[in-house]
Design an enzyme around this catalytic site. Sequence first.
Site, PDB file in Angstrom:
ATOM      1  N   ALA A   1      34.388  21.332  26.698  1.00 11.23           N
ATOM      2  CA  ALA A   1      33.152  20.038  27.663  1.00 11.23           C
ATOM      3  C   ALA A   1      34.324  19.746  29.095  1.00 11.23           C
ATOM      4  CB  ALA A   1      32.616  19.279  27.414  1.00 11.23           C
TER       5      ALA A   1
ATOM      6  N   GLY B   1      33.199  22.307  23.418  1.00  9.41           N
ATOM      7  CA  GLY B   1      32.140  23.426  24.425  1.00  9.41           C
ATOM      8  C   GLY B   1      32.879  24.578  24.339  1.00  9.41           C
TER       9      GLY B   1
ATOM     10  N   GLU C   1      31.523  25.680  20.807  1.00 12.24           N
ATOM     11  CA  GLU C   1      30.230  25.729  20.514  1.00 12.24           C
ATOM     12  C   GLU C   1      29.365  26.546  21.768  1.00 12.24           C
ATOM     13  OE1 GLU C   1      30.767  21.467  22.231  1.00 12.24           O
ATOM     14  OE2 GLU C   1      29.304  21.209  20.715  1.00 12.24           O
TER      15      GLU C   1
ATOM     16  N   GLU D   1      36.785  16.805  19.450  1.00 12.16           N
ATOM     17  CA  GLU D   1      36.355  15.507  19.656  1.00 12.16           C
ATOM     18  C   GLU D   1      36.532  14.417  19.435  1.00 12.16           C
ATOM     19  OE1 GLU D   1      34.527  18.136  19.261  1.00 12.16           O
ATOM     20  OE2 GLU D   1      33.000  19.295  20.955  1.00 12.16           O
TER      21      GLU D   1
HETATM   22  N1  CAA Z   1      38.155  19.228  30.312  1.00 14.74           N
HETATM   23  C1  CAA Z   1      39.321  19.171  31.390  1.00 14.74           C
HETATM   24  N2  CAA Z   1      40.050  19.732  31.940  1.00 14.74           N
HETATM   25  C2  CAA Z   1      40.582  20.249  30.934  1.00 14.74           C
HETATM   26  C3  CAA Z   1      40.615  20.334  30.123  1.00 14.74           C
HETATM   27  C4  CAA Z   1      38.768  19.913  29.742  1.00 14.74           C
HETATM   28  N3  CAA Z   1      38.323  19.739  28.256  1.00 14.74           N
HETATM   29  N4  CAA Z   1      41.101  21.134  28.991  1.00 14.74           N
HETATM   30  C5  CAA Z   1      42.090  21.478  29.507  1.00 14.74           C
HETATM   31  N5  CAA Z   1      41.729  21.190  30.649  1.00 14.74           N
HETATM   32  C6  CAA Z   1      43.036  20.565  32.264  1.00 14.74           C
HETATM   33  C7  CAA Z   1      43.491  19.751  31.923  1.00 14.74           C
HETATM   34  O1  CAA Z   1      43.785  18.357  32.450  1.00 14.74           O
HETATM   35  C8  CAA Z   1      45.034  20.658  33.266  1.00 14.74           C
HETATM   36  O2  CAA Z   1      44.739  19.799  34.247  1.00 14.74           O
HETATM   37  P1  CAA Z   1      45.640  19.783  34.946  1.00 14.74           P
HETATM   38  O3  CAA Z   1      46.820  21.037  35.437  1.00 14.74           O
HETATM   39  O4  CAA Z   1      45.174  19.152  36.141  1.00 14.74           O
HETATM   40  O5  CAA Z   1      46.524  18.282  34.090  1.00 14.74           O
HETATM   41  C9  CAA Z   1      45.058  22.036  33.038  1.00 14.74           C
HETATM   42  O6  CAA Z   1      43.759  22.332  31.894  1.00 14.74           O
HETATM   43  C10 CAA Z   1      45.566  22.648  31.514  1.00 14.74           C
HETATM   44  O7  CAA Z   1      45.071  21.816  30.200  1.00 14.74           O
HETATM   45  P2  CAA Z   1      47.306  21.244  29.842  1.00 14.74           P
HETATM   46  O8  CAA Z   1      47.809  21.164  31.028  1.00 14.74           O
HETATM   47  O9  CAA Z   1      46.385  20.478  28.884  1.00 14.74           O
HETATM   48  O10 CAA Z   1      47.661  22.593  28.939  1.00 14.74           O
HETATM   49  P3  CAA Z   1      48.290  22.694  27.362  1.00 14.74           P
HETATM   50  O11 CAA Z   1      48.696  24.259  27.251  1.00 14.74           O
HETATM   51  O12 CAA Z   1      49.940  21.801  27.895  1.00 14.74           O
HETATM   52  O13 CAA Z   1      47.136  22.143  26.313  1.00 14.74           O
HETATM   53  C11 CAA Z   1      45.033  22.497  24.883  1.00 14.74           C
HETATM   54  C12 CAA Z   1      45.899  23.087  26.101  1.00 14.74           C
HETATM   55  C13 CAA Z   1      45.732  22.352  23.917  1.00 14.74           C
HETATM   56  C14 CAA Z   1      43.480  22.857  25.174  1.00 14.74           C
HETATM   57  C15 CAA Z   1      44.585  21.221  26.537  1.00 14.74           C
HETATM   58  O14 CAA Z   1      44.824  21.646  27.028  1.00 14.74           O
HETATM   59  C16 CAA Z   1      43.519  20.034  25.675  1.00 14.74           C
HETATM   60  O15 CAA Z   1      43.897  19.418  24.783  1.00 14.74           O
HETATM   61  N6  CAA Z   1      42.128  20.241  26.477  1.00 14.74           N
HETATM   62  C17 CAA Z   1      41.571  19.387  25.539  1.00 14.74           C
HETATM   63  C18 CAA Z   1      40.745  19.871  24.910  1.00 14.74           C
HETATM   64  C19 CAA Z   1      39.086  18.854  23.977  1.00 14.74           C
HETATM   65  O16 CAA Z   1      39.528  18.416  23.917  1.00 14.74           O
HETATM   66  N7  CAA Z   1      38.055  20.335  24.051  1.00 14.74           N
HETATM   67  C20 CAA Z   1      37.086  18.886  24.112  1.00 14.74           C
HETATM   68  C21 CAA Z   1      36.488  18.870  24.917  1.00 14.74           C
HETATM   69  S1  CAA Z   1      34.688  17.132  24.518  1.00 14.74           S
HETATM   70  C22 CAA Z   1      33.737  18.086  24.502  1.00 14.74           C
HETATM   71  O17 CAA Z   1      33.723  19.330  24.963  1.00 14.74           O
HETATM   72  C23 CAA Z   1      32.007  18.074  24.158  1.00 14.74           C
HETATM   73  C24 CAA Z   1      31.544  18.950  23.776  1.00 14.74           C
HETATM   74  O18 CAA Z   1      31.161  18.514  21.937  1.00 14.74           O
HETATM   75  C25 CAA Z   1      31.154  19.693  24.382  1.00 14.74           C
END
Ligand code: CAA
Length: 258
Positions: free
Chosen positions: A66, A109, A112, A132
Amino acid sequence: MTDYETILVETRGRVGWITLNRPDALNALNTQVCREVVAAASAFDSDAGIGAIVVTGSERAFAAGADIKEMESKTGLDMLLGDHFGGWTQFAAVRTPVIAAVAGYALGGGCELAMMCDIILAADTAKFGQPEITLGVIPGMGGSQRLVRAVGYYKAADLILTGRMMDAAEAERSGLASRVVPAADLLAEAQKTAEAIAAKGLPALYAAKAVLDGALESSLAEGLRLEKHVFASLFDTEDQKEGMAAFREKRTPDFRGR
Ligand code: CAA
């Protein structure tokens, strides 16, 4: 076809394709993505010319969760009153079989969303997880419930409590990925699988999906009762007569969807 900003939508034969397309955010699922995916899936679902749907992302990410930036400032009441992930319930309820073709990250998400689909075809580059807990929250789009049903309590608890990722091989061993294929073959394999499904009769496909859902949502006795009635109802379709006649006549059935 409707103009979408966060997804690409196309039809290949009897297969509807939805490709998540927010490359700068690794296909993070914000409310606009949800609205557009639901609209596209519902349109395919009400089109008798479509017998299967494929949902996919990019080589790098199916969806990295998400949209964290959209949620960050919200309160608990905002999440409840806005029913923040409520729209996804409509996606999970489509009648048409849905294949998730997953390459790269399927996190939070994203994982999911894959679990709302009927078949999860994983590229060997796929990485699944529910991270999460590392954000101070828990899965919110059904992950705590669907992951336990998919992989069992202990594997689900390992993933949800540590927030670690699992690779495609572990996902297949655990029963989350239906199949793993080389990344280069993922989309072709998804189309091939979707075509094999879409060639079947729609009444039987809808019935199969309904009883599969029943297996997750009811007791064994209730599920068996549901299966008995749905199975019997298919004997009033032309497709059943055609399918069985084709078997006897040693030919390919020509299903008409009625
Ligand atoms: N939401 C918003 N933006 C996101 C995102 C997310 N879930 N995942 C990645 N992005 C964005 C980053 O912020 C980044 O944007 P900027 O360039 O503007 O900074 C861009 O995508 C590229 O990401 P990274 O630079 O972080 O890429 P990476 O290769 O270094 O890492 C990754 C990849 C490990 C997937 C890392 O992006 C990450 O950890 N993302 C979040 C994963 C996460 O925590 N997901 C759960 C979200 S909460 C949820 O989903 C709740 C639910 O149950 C519904």
